[in-house]
Design a protein around this motif. Structure first.
Motif, PDB file in Angstrom:
ATOM      1  N   ILE A 210       0.868  -1.178   0.000  1.00 11.32           N
ATOM      2  CA  ILE A 210       0.000   0.000   0.000  1.00 11.32           C
ATOM      3  C   ILE A 210       0.904   1.226   0.000  1.00 11.32           C
ATOM      4  N   HIS A 211       0.559   2.210  -0.806  1.00  6.06           N
ATOM      5  CA  HIS A 211       1.350   3.438  -0.927  1.00  6.06           C
ATOM      6  C   HIS A 211       0.418   4.637  -0.834  1.00  6.06           C
ATOM      7  N   SER A 212       0.769   5.604   0.004  1.00  6.34           N
ATOM      8  CA  SER A 212      -0.014   6.831   0.114  1.00  6.34           C
ATOM      9  C   SER A 212       0.897   7.937   0.617  1.00  6.34           C
TER      10      SER A 212
ATOM     11  N   GLN B  37       3.406  12.386  -1.956  1.00  8.83           N
ATOM     12  CA  GLN B  37       4.041  12.062  -3.241  1.00  8.83           C
ATOM     13  C   GLN B  37       3.057  11.427  -4.221  1.00  8.83           C
ATOM     14  N   TYR B  38       1.865  11.057  -3.734  1.00 12.06           N
ATOM     15  CA  TYR B  38       0.837  10.467  -4.589  1.00 12.06           C
ATOM     16  C   TYR B  38      -0.309  11.431  -4.873  1.00 12.06           C
ATOM     17  N   ASP B  39      -0.151  12.698  -4.522  1.00  9.86           N
ATOM     18  CA  ASP B  39      -1.156  13.707  -4.859  1.00  9.86           C
ATOM     19  C   ASP B  39      -1.079  13.987  -6.353  1.00  9.86           C
ATOM     20  N   LYS B  40      -2.213  14.264  -6.957  1.00  4.91           N
ATOM     21  CA  LYS B  40      -2.246  14.469  -8.406  1.00  4.91           C
ATOM     22  C   LYS B  40      -3.240  15.570  -8.750  1.00  4.91           C
ATOM     23  N   MET B  41      -2.923  16.342  -9.784  1.00  7.35           N
ATOM     24  CA  MET B  41      -3.858  17.326 -10.331  1.00  7.35           C
ATOM     25  C   MET B  41      -4.202  16.897 -11.750  1.00  7.35           C
TER      26      MET B  41
ATOM     27  N   SER C 267      -5.825  12.940  -3.695  1.00  9.33           N
ATOM     28  CA  SER C 267      -4.767  12.159  -3.064  1.00  9.33           C
ATOM     29  C   SER C 267      -5.040  10.703  -3.394  1.00  9.33           C
ATOM     30  N   LEU C 268      -4.089  10.050  -4.015  1.00 10.40           N
ATOM     31  CA  LEU C 268      -4.257   8.666  -4.424  1.00 10.40           C
ATOM     32  C   LEU C 268      -3.717   7.717  -3.370  1.00 10.40           C
ATOM     33  N   VAL C 269      -4.372   6.599  -3.207  1.00  9.08           N
ATOM     34  CA  VAL C 269      -3.901   5.501  -2.376  1.00  9.08           C
ATOM     35  C   VAL C 269      -3.780   4.305  -3.305  1.00  9.08           C
ATOM     36  N   LEU C 270      -2.580   3.769  -3.434  1.00 10.08           N
ATOM     37  CA  LEU C 270      -2.338   2.634  -4.310  1.00 10.08           C
ATOM     38  C   LEU C 270      -2.247   1.370  -3.471  1.00 10.08           C
TER      39      LEU C 270
END
Length: 101
Positions: free
Chosen positions: A41-43, A46-50, A58-61
């Motif tokens: 899990i990655h959050s 650094q995972y924010d996106k426009m 904010s993405l959670v992978l």
């Protein structure tokens, strides 16, 4: 997710992470997954996106491994195109250009 429309990425009420993973894979590939094992899990910032629309998220992978599945891989559909299997050593570097962070 056309034009930054990320509503399809949302969970349905009461849907577990594993059930969502299975649903998304089926909708995009036509494959029914066997046993899923949690991988990572990655959050974080650094995972924010426009998106091009200006929407910020904010993405959670969340990743799973799956070694068995049923069905035929659909090459393309309304959610994905040019679906293919790759050996681990042959995964293209720019496979997810639209989803780069």
């Amino acid at each position: 997710m056309e034009n930054g429309d990320f509503r399809e990425a949302l969970w349905k009420l009461g849907e577990s992470v594993e059930k969502k993973a299975r649903r998304e894979v089926y909708e995009e590939t036509g494959l029914r997954l066997g046993r899923l094992d949690f991988f990572s899990i990655h959050s974080g910032p650094q995972y924010d996106k426009m998106f091009a629309t200006g929407d910020q998220v904010s993405l959670v992978l969340i990743s799973f491994t799956c070694h068995d599945f049923e069905g035929e891989l659909s090459e393309s559909n309304e959610e994905s195109m040019n679906n293919q299997f790759f050996a681990l050593d042959d995964i293209p570097n720019h496979l997810f250009v639209d989803h780069q962070m």
